[in-house]
Design a protein around this motif. Structure first.
Motif, PDB file in Angstrom:
ATOM      1  N   PHE A  14      -9.590  -6.142  -3.515  1.00 19.14           N
ATOM      2  CA  PHE A  14     -10.190  -4.996  -2.839  1.00 19.14           C
ATOM      3  C   PHE A  14     -11.520  -4.598  -3.471  1.00 19.14           C
ATOM      4  CE2 PHE A  14     -10.689  -1.136  -0.655  1.00 19.14           C
ATOM      5  CZ  PHE A  14     -10.950  -0.129  -1.565  1.00 19.14           C
ATOM      6  N   SER A  32       0.844  -1.188   0.000  1.00 18.43           N
ATOM      7  CA  SER A  32       0.000   0.000   0.000  1.00 18.43           C
ATOM      8  C   SER A  32       0.884   1.244   0.000  1.00 18.43           C
ATOM      9  CB  SER A  32      -0.916   0.019   1.231  1.00 18.43           C
ATOM     10  OG  SER A  32      -0.204   0.425   2.392  1.00 18.43           O
ATOM     11  N   ARG A  33       0.269   2.384  -0.195  1.00 21.87           N
ATOM     12  CA  ARG A  33       0.978   3.622   0.038  1.00 21.87           C
ATOM     13  C   ARG A  33       1.182   3.772   1.543  1.00 21.87           C
ATOM     14  NH1 ARG A  33       1.260   5.981  -4.837  1.00 21.87           N
ATOM     15  NH2 ARG A  33      -0.380   5.477  -6.326  1.00 21.87           N
ATOM     16  N   THR A  77     -13.452   0.750   0.818  1.00 18.87           N
ATOM     17  CA  THR A  77     -12.997   1.244   2.106  1.00 18.87           C
ATOM     18  C   THR A  77     -14.030   2.232   2.629  1.00 18.87           C
ATOM     19  OG1 THR A  77     -10.699   1.139   1.341  1.00 18.87           O
ATOM     20  CG2 THR A  77     -11.131   2.296   3.392  1.00 18.87           C
ATOM     21  N   ARG A  94      -0.607  -0.626  11.401  1.00 14.37           N
ATOM     22  CA  ARG A  94      -1.183  -0.718  10.063  1.00 14.37           C
ATOM     23  C   ARG A  94      -1.819  -2.061   9.766  1.00 14.37           C
ATOM     24  NH1 ARG A  94       1.641   2.270   6.452  1.00 14.37           N
ATOM     25  NH2 ARG A  94       0.003   1.672   4.959  1.00 14.37           N
ATOM     26  N   PRO A 149      -7.032 -11.912  -1.829  1.00 15.77           N
ATOM     27  CA  PRO A 149      -8.164 -10.996  -1.633  1.00 15.77           C
ATOM     28  C   PRO A 149      -8.118  -9.837  -2.625  1.00 15.77           C
ATOM     29  CG  PRO A 149      -7.191 -11.588   0.472  1.00 15.77           C
ATOM     30  CD  PRO A 149      -6.267 -12.092  -0.584  1.00 15.77           C
ATOM     31  N   ASP A 172      -4.798   3.702   3.985  1.00 14.14           N
ATOM     32  CA  ASP A 172      -4.666   3.393   2.564  1.00 14.14           C
ATOM     33  C   ASP A 172      -4.927   1.911   2.312  1.00 14.14           C
ATOM     34  OD1 ASP A 172      -2.016   5.690   1.566  1.00 14.14           O
ATOM     35  OD2 ASP A 172      -4.175   5.945   1.787  1.00 14.14           O
ATOM     36  N   THR A 173      -5.488   1.634   1.168  1.00 16.91           N
ATOM     37  CA  THR A 173      -5.859   0.272   0.827  1.00 16.91           C
ATOM     38  C   THR A 173      -4.633  -0.612   0.651  1.00 16.91           C
ATOM     39  OG1 THR A 173      -7.873   1.035  -0.243  1.00 16.91           O
ATOM     40  CG2 THR A 173      -7.061  -1.147  -0.874  1.00 16.91           C
ATOM     41  N   GLN A 174      -4.717  -1.821   1.181  1.00 15.41           N
ATOM     42  CA  GLN A 174      -3.684  -2.820   0.970  1.00 15.41           C
ATOM     43  C   GLN A 174      -4.125  -3.730  -0.181  1.00 15.41           C
ATOM     44  OE1 GLN A 174      -2.632  -4.764   4.690  1.00 15.41           O
ATOM     45  NE2 GLN A 174      -2.724  -2.820   5.789  1.00 15.41           N
ATOM     46  N   TYR A 175      -3.258  -3.877  -1.169  1.00 12.42           N
ATOM     47  CA  TYR A 175      -3.533  -4.707  -2.339  1.00 12.42           C
ATOM     48  C   TYR A 175      -2.740  -5.994  -2.219  1.00 12.42           C
ATOM     49  CZ  TYR A 175      -5.676  -0.518  -4.220  1.00 12.42           C
ATOM     50  OH  TYR A 175      -6.488   0.578  -4.403  1.00 12.42           O
ATOM     51  N   PHE A 176      -3.440  -7.102  -2.383  1.00 12.11           N
ATOM     52  CA  PHE A 176      -2.839  -8.405  -2.131  1.00 12.11           C
ATOM     53  C   PHE A 176      -2.331  -9.064  -3.408  1.00 12.11           C
ATOM     54  CE2 PHE A 176      -3.752  -9.581   2.307  1.00 12.11           C
ATOM     55  CZ  PHE A 176      -4.495  -8.476   2.680  1.00 12.11           C
ATOM     56  N   PHE A 209     -12.563  -2.285   5.626  1.00 13.29           N
ATOM     57  CA  PHE A 209     -12.280  -2.717   4.264  1.00 13.29           C
ATOM     58  C   PHE A 209     -13.086  -3.960   3.926  1.00 13.29           C
ATOM     59  CE2 PHE A 209      -8.504  -0.025   3.755  1.00 13.29           C
ATOM     60  CZ  PHE A 209      -8.197   0.248   5.079  1.00 13.29           C
ATOM     61  N   LEU A 223      -4.242  -5.102   9.311  1.00  9.09           N
ATOM     62  CA  LEU A 223      -5.669  -5.314   9.146  1.00  9.09           C
ATOM     63  C   LEU A 223      -6.074  -6.516   9.991  1.00  9.09           C
ATOM     64  CD1 LEU A 223      -6.171  -4.903   5.282  1.00  9.09           C
ATOM     65  CD2 LEU A 223      -6.619  -3.234   7.085  1.00  9.09           C
ATOM     66  N   TYR A 240     -13.198  -7.034   1.065  1.00  8.39           N
ATOM     67  CA  TYR A 240     -12.473  -7.715   0.002  1.00  8.39           C
ATOM     68  C   TYR A 240     -13.307  -8.895  -0.479  1.00  8.39           C
ATOM     69  CZ  TYR A 240      -8.060  -5.405   1.370  1.00  8.39           C
ATOM     70  OH  TYR A 240      -7.069  -4.489   1.644  1.00  8.39           O
ATOM     71  N   TYR A 257     -14.703   4.875   6.000  1.00 11.59           N
ATOM     72  CA  TYR A 257     -13.919   5.524   7.046  1.00 11.59           C
ATOM     73  C   TYR A 257     -14.746   6.041   8.216  1.00 11.59           C
ATOM     74  CZ  TYR A 257     -10.092   5.443   3.656  1.00 11.59           C
ATOM     75  OH  TYR A 257      -9.125   5.045   2.771  1.00 11.59           O
TER      76      TYR A 257
END
Lengths: 114, 111
Positions: free
Chosen positions: B46, A95-96, B49, B97, B44, A101-105, B34, B99, B36, B51
């Motif tokens: 996305f 992620s950024r 999201t 950070r 997974p 920020d979204t985590q991309y797998f 989040f 999840l 997924y 907030y």
């Protein structure tokens, strides 16, 4: 753009052998995460890096596990020696750097330790 | 300790039969929630999201909503290709950070 790349996709090894999993994050992402997925425990964070520096390794099960990120485009997760209970799917995500920020797998590495 | 509980564990729908998946969470302070989608043998993927409470997001047949204690993923007129496991995860505002994931809802849509 290419997503997160992991290799190998499948790994079968014998108990006691060393296993190395590899990950290439999305270009421009500053944070990299290693997760493990099992039927019993679901998805759990093992460790994450910010700007190549390990920030939180509280999820690493024991000293047999180690992770490195020598540069912004490559990380490894090593298990030495491997045990049958390490059998799982290991995911890398990126992620950024900002919280939220979204985590991309990535597609994951399915590890089987015999 | 952050906790996420998803229900039901499994859901079987007929094509076109709308329904909702639930994600209940406990977190000291929510940075983000989040959603997924995970197909067998894949990582997974996305979806959304969210907030803050009251926020809603939509994508095709999916709509995600958020309250202070739970989130819903509404599926309108599902198709067989919507069959997958849907995962919910939270990130706390503690600066950590990681999840925290729920165990997922396995959705099967039959034609």
């Amino acid at each position: 753009d290419a997503g997160v790349i992991q290799s190998p996709r499948h790994e079968v090894t014998e108990m006691g052998q060393e296993v190395t999993l590899r990950c290439k994050p999305i270009s421009g992402h500053n944070s990299l995460f290693w997760y493990r997925q099992t039927m019993m425990r679901g998805l759990e964070l093992l460790i994450y890096f910010n700007n190549n520096v390990p920030i939180d390794d509280s999820g690493m099960p024991e000293d047999r596990f180690s992770a490195k990120m020598p540069n912004a485009s490559f990380s490894t997760l090593k298990i030495q020696p491997s045990e049958p209970r390490d059998s799982a799917v290991y995911f890398c995500a990126s992620s950024r750097a900002r919280p939220g920020d979204t985590q991309y797998f990535g597609p994951g590495t399915r590890l089987t330790v015999l | 300790e952050d906790q996420v509980t998803q229900s039901p564990e499994a859901l079987r729908l007929q094509e076109g039969e709308s329904s909702s998946l639930n994600c209940s969470y406990t977190v000291s302070g929510l940075r983000g929630l989040f959603w997924y989608r995970q197909d067998p043998g894949k990582g997974p993927e996305f979806l959304f999201t969210l907030y803050s409470a009251g926020e809603e997001k939509e994508k095709e047949r999916l709509k995600a909503t958020l309250t202070k204690k739970e989130s819903f993923l509404h599926i309108t007129a599902p198709k067989p290709e919507d069959s997958a496991t849907y995962l919910c995860a939270v990130q706390a505002d503690t600066g950590r950070r990681a999840l925290t994931f729920g165990s997922g809802t396995r959705l099967q849509v039959q034609p």
